[in-house]
Design a protein around this motif. Sequence first.
Motif, PDB file in Angstrom:
ATOM      1  N   ILE A 186      -8.993  47.313  19.148  1.00  0.00           N
ATOM      2  CA  ILE A 186      -9.082  48.747  19.437  1.00  0.00           C
ATOM      3  C   ILE A 186      -8.959  48.999  20.935  1.00  0.00           C
ATOM      4  N   THR A 187      -9.696  48.223  21.723  1.00  0.00           N
ATOM      5  CA  THR A 187      -9.699  48.481  23.163  1.00  0.00           C
ATOM      6  C   THR A 187      -8.407  48.050  23.833  1.00  0.00           C
ATOM      7  N   ARG A 188      -7.696  47.070  23.281  1.00  0.00           N
ATOM      8  CA  ARG A 188      -6.375  46.735  23.831  1.00  0.00           C
ATOM      9  C   ARG A 188      -5.463  47.954  23.816  1.00  0.00           C
ATOM     10  N   HIS A 189      -5.459  48.650  22.688  1.00  0.00           N
ATOM     11  CA  HIS A 189      -4.618  49.836  22.581  1.00  0.00           C
ATOM     12  C   HIS A 189      -5.088  50.923  23.546  1.00  0.00           C
ATOM     13  N   ALA A 190      -6.407  51.084  23.648  1.00  0.00           N
ATOM     14  CA  ALA A 190      -6.935  52.082  24.575  1.00  0.00           C
ATOM     15  C   ALA A 190      -6.554  51.764  26.014  1.00  0.00           C
ATOM     16  N   ARG A 191      -6.661  50.479  26.414  1.00  0.00           N
ATOM     17  CA  ARG A 191      -6.331  50.110  27.782  1.00  0.00           C
ATOM     18  C   ARG A 191      -4.851  50.391  28.078  1.00  0.00           C
ATOM     19  N   ALA A 192      -3.984  50.154  27.106  1.00  0.00           N
ATOM     20  CA  ALA A 192      -2.558  50.418  27.310  1.00  0.00           C
ATOM     21  C   ALA A 192      -2.305  51.910  27.499  1.00  0.00           C
ATOM     22  N   VAL A 193      -2.923  52.733  26.636  1.00  0.00           N
ATOM     23  CA  VAL A 193      -2.687  54.171  26.698  1.00  0.00           C
ATOM     24  C   VAL A 193      -3.272  54.773  27.965  1.00  0.00           C
ATOM     25  N   GLU A 194      -4.539  54.469  28.252  1.00  0.00           N
ATOM     26  CA  GLU A 194      -5.209  55.146  29.364  1.00  0.00           C
ATOM     27  C   GLU A 194      -4.655  54.727  30.714  1.00  0.00           C
ATOM     28  N   ASN A 195      -4.027  53.543  30.780  1.00  0.00           N
ATOM     29  CA  ASN A 195      -3.465  53.068  32.044  1.00  0.00           C
ATOM     30  C   ASN A 195      -1.948  53.111  32.073  1.00  0.00           C
ATOM     31  N   MET A 196      -1.335  53.610  30.987  1.00  0.00           N
ATOM     32  CA  MET A 196       0.122  53.728  30.928  1.00  0.00           C
ATOM     33  C   MET A 196       0.767  52.398  31.336  1.00  0.00           C
ATOM     34  N   ALA A 197       0.355  51.340  30.640  1.00  0.00           N
ATOM     35  CA  ALA A 197       0.781  49.981  30.983  1.00  0.00           C
ATOM     36  C   ALA A 197       1.031  49.168  29.723  1.00  0.00           C
ATOM     37  N   TYR A 198       1.825  48.117  29.859  1.00  0.00           N
ATOM     38  CA  TYR A 198       1.985  47.147  28.779  1.00  0.00           C
ATOM     39  C   TYR A 198       0.781  46.204  28.783  1.00  0.00           C
ATOM     40  N   VAL A 199       0.340  45.808  27.601  1.00  0.00           N
ATOM     41  CA  VAL A 199      -0.679  44.780  27.449  1.00  0.00           C
ATOM     42  C   VAL A 199      -0.076  43.640  26.633  1.00  0.00           C
ATOM     43  N   VAL A 200      -0.040  42.453  27.224  1.00  0.00           N
ATOM     44  CA  VAL A 200       0.462  41.265  26.532  1.00  0.00           C
ATOM     45  C   VAL A 200      -0.740  40.367  26.280  1.00  0.00           C
ATOM     46  N   SER A 201      -1.160  40.302  25.024  1.00  0.00           N
ATOM     47  CA  SER A 201      -2.414  39.646  24.658  1.00  0.00           C
ATOM     48  C   SER A 201      -2.131  38.415  23.800  1.00  0.00           C
ATOM     49  N   ALA A 202      -2.604  37.261  24.261  1.00  0.00           N
ATOM     50  CA  ALA A 202      -2.405  35.999  23.548  1.00  0.00           C
ATOM     51  C   ALA A 202      -3.750  35.495  23.030  1.00  0.00           C
ATOM     52  N   ASN A 203      -3.843  35.312  21.723  1.00  0.00           N
ATOM     53  CA  ASN A 203      -5.075  34.815  21.114  1.00  0.00           C
ATOM     54  C   ASN A 203      -4.912  33.352  20.718  1.00  0.00           C
ATOM     55  N   SER A 204      -6.018  32.626  20.725  1.00  0.00           N
ATOM     56  CA  SER A 204      -5.989  31.215  20.351  1.00  0.00           C
ATOM     57  C   SER A 204      -5.702  31.046  18.859  1.00  0.00           C
ATOM     58  N   ALA A 205      -5.229  29.880  18.509  1.00  0.00           N
ATOM     59  CA  ALA A 205      -4.928  29.550  17.107  1.00  0.00           C
ATOM     60  C   ALA A 205      -6.004  28.627  16.550  1.00  0.00           C
TER      61      ALA A 205
END
Length: 316
Positions: A186-205
Amino acid sequence: MSILGKIDEISAKIANSKRFLGADTKLVVLPEYSLTGFPWGETAPEWIAKAALSPDGPEYDALAKAAADNGVYLAGNHYETDPNFPELYFQCSSVFSPSGQAVLRYRRLISMFSPSPFDVWDKYLDVYGAEALFPVADTDIGRLGAIASEEILYPEIARIIASKGAEIMVHSSSEVSSPLPTPKSITRHARAVENMAYVVSANSAGVFGIDIPEHSTDGGSEIIDYKGRVLARAGAGETSVAYAEISLDSLREYRRRPGMGNLLSRHPMQMWAQAYAGFDVAEQNGLGDGSNPPARDHYLARQRRVLEKLDKAGLI
């Protein structure tokens, strides 16, 4: 496998992934714990010996070589030592350029169970200065900033690097993945919108070698654009399929457009600074000058003290 062996393995997987993704792949973001796990009861001296990289050690050279050999900006997250704080370790997000240069090094500021610069704030500022706290790298693929793991939950970190020009936020994470919305998703999307920026998020496997279910943190790596739209998302397991094109021209045009949607231009940063002034909750300088390693129970004891303070103030 040694850390150097793991870096060699990662480099080979980047090279072979580019055969499918395209030779023009320019940015690779590795998940949190891609080189080591996390402390699982080890003391600070034990973890330093076991998993913390030396800033001038061979592991950094190997990461630089992996970036250069593959012609990519290589972003990741790992633990490292610091000669100015020999009893401590820090968690560091780094970016190496295609020329093998370290263009960004950001140390995680908010951590539940590891030391951070905030724990040794006064000495840290004396040594490195305030400009070292929130670095942004101006590169030929855009201005890059880093957010470490659960720091995506804190809007201020993303806001500050956006205020310094960050266009792409690289987020190395190790988190619960679910078909249901999670706090971090949820907050990844919020950070992208509120900062008008791309978020590239890599999660562990997955996290292996300790007594928790191995795939508790598995999958869901994603790329989110400046309008909060998911451009790519991976499923479970080790994968490179969270891959998408990023348009800096589109982002920059959007940021320059007047209107209600231009949130960057509408944030009254001075007002927030005044509202925060004097609000004392978290324990600054909790580890003093860092000359002594934290006791095993330091972090939970610290949190209990903060909760007690919030309770007495009627804030919780």
